[in-house]
Structure formats: C-alpha cells, structure tokens
Design a protein around this motif. Sequence first.
Motif, PDB file in Angstrom:
ATOM      1  N   PHE A   1      56.610   5.693  57.967  1.00 13.73           N
ATOM      2  CA  PHE A   1      57.641   6.851  57.772  1.00 13.73           C
ATOM      3  C   PHE A   1      58.290   6.656  59.259  1.00 13.73           C
ATOM      4  O   PHE A   1      59.299   6.053  59.771  1.00 13.73           O
ATOM      5  N   ILE A   2      57.230   6.761  60.768  1.00 15.96           N
ATOM      6  CA  ILE A   2      57.246   6.029  62.169  1.00 15.96           C
ATOM      7  C   ILE A   2      57.813   4.990  62.868  1.00 15.96           C
ATOM      8  O   ILE A   2      58.768   4.988  63.285  1.00 15.96           O
ATOM      9  N   ASN A   3      57.120   4.290  61.635  1.00 15.00           N
ATOM     10  CA  ASN A   3      57.297   2.509  62.398  1.00 15.00           C
ATOM     11  C   ASN A   3      59.114   2.854  61.831  1.00 15.00           C
ATOM     12  O   ASN A   3      59.708   1.624  62.661  1.00 15.00           O
ATOM     13  N   TYR A   4      59.105   2.763  60.750  1.00 20.58           N
ATOM     14  CA  TYR A   4      60.171   2.356  60.713  1.00 20.58           C
ATOM     15  C   TYR A   4      61.504   3.574  61.526  1.00 20.58           C
ATOM     16  O   TYR A   4      62.857   3.016  61.828  1.00 20.58           O
ATOM     17  N   LEU A   5      61.347   4.618  61.829  1.00 19.28           N
ATOM     18  CA  LEU A   5      61.711   4.900  62.653  1.00 19.28           C
ATOM     19  C   LEU A   5      62.433   4.330  64.083  1.00 19.28           C
ATOM     20  O   LEU A   5      63.344   4.347  64.712  1.00 19.28           O
TER      21      LEU A   5
END
Length: 264
Positions: free
Chosen positions: A22-26
């Motif tokens: 999730f953090i990678n996408y954000l």
Amino acid sequence: YQRRVRAGKFHISAQIIPAANFINYLRGGTQISLIIAIDFTASNGTPTSPNSLHAIGTSMNEYQSAMWSVGQIVCPYDNDQRFPMYGFGGVYNGDVSHCFPLNGNPSNPEVEGFLSLDKTYREAIGRYNLSGPTYLSDIIKTANQCAAESKRSGSQNYYVLLVLTDGVINDFNETVARIIEGSKLPLSIIIVGVGRADFSSMRALDSDDSMLSLHGKSAKRDIVQFVPFRDFGGDAYALARATLAEVPDQLVGYMQMEGIEPRV
C-alpha cells in the motif's frame, strides 16, 4: 585407487523483488478519492427532534462522527481536496431521489476541503425533506462511473465510497449487481450503520467469507466493509481503524489484478 574429479562451479544471479504494498502505491502517487453518501430516509426521524439521528446539536451526531472519523484519515491522500457528497432517500426538486448532490449542484457535487464536509451536511439537513425507501444501487452506480472514468484515463486514482445509513436495504439485488460491477474497478465501499436498526442485509454485502454473486455473476474481489457505529461506543479512532482496515489490501488487490505496478 580412487580418481578425483574436480567439481564445477555454478554462478547464480538472482534479484529479489519485494511485493508491492500500500505504501509503495501512495509514494508512487496513487490518490485516494473519497465520495460520501448520506441516508435521508424518514426512518432517521425528523431532524428538528432531539431523538432524530440527524439532530444537530452541540455535540456531533452519529452521521457527523462517522464522517469525521473516516474523512480525517482519507482526505489528506486526495490532492485536490474536493469531495463529492450525495444524499439518498430524500426529496430533491420535488421528487424522491436516491442520489442527489448535497450542495444542490448536480453538475458539480464536490465540496472543497475536509471542514466543508460537516458544513455541507448541516446545510443539507435543513434544505431537504426526508423520505424513502433505502435504495443504494444508484449511489453505487455513481461511484462506479467515477471509478470507471479514472480507469479509462489511465490514472492511479482509487475511490472510497463512504455510505452512512440507518436501515435495511430495499433494493438488495440491484445493490449486489452494482457491487459486482464495482469489483472490477478501483473502488472500495465502506458502509457505516447508524442507529439501532437491523443491519443483517448490510452484513450480507460484506463478503469476507465468499464473493458476492448474482444470476451467475460473481464479484472479482471483496470491496465492501460494513461497520455498525454502535459497536464502538463513540470512539471515533476505533471506528476509523475498523472502517479502513481492509482498504489497503483492497487497493493493492485491485492494482495486482490489473497488473499495475507502483510508479517510481
């Protein structure tokens, strides 16, 4: 006599590629866009009554608390800070509508900024009469259209539809059909049950154990999270954790389903 044979050497080159999270996408620029839909059915009670679920007083009612709890976490991830707000089950332009803009502007139902959410809700409670019944399919259809347009444009926007409602769904099959459509799109649906009604039909939409299906069609993934407000005793932070718990995995699941990697 034993003959020795020199063993050969194998050189293996391997690259470990971590799974996207999730953090990678954000960090890669994925935006989370919040859409809010509020129940304007008469079962909420006349807003001027202190017993109404829509009563406006010195402290926040359950609708306001739920909107604030989710909004404070999701809104910062939206760059333009513009949030569509809709009502359903209320009287709009003389007729009962199951998807009407709370700001009265059908061509631009967005409000600007997190603090405008509560202001727009308060004004709408005084502007629109409550009616019914509780139909959710039109609201979900509108969210699907937003998500589908984002998908067509190639953007990495992901939509979260927050539905705040007090009762039983009167168009269950139509709602299931819209959710199945939405499961193919960049969309999650959070339903917060307000008040003391029977929420069994809402729980049935939260398909944690098996995918929703209707007339031979099945959802591609689970996109619905249902949470009853009453289970949290007014704890806004606990409510926010529960309502948003599944969104990160749902977002990543959609991106992986579509073969979309985080932008670097």
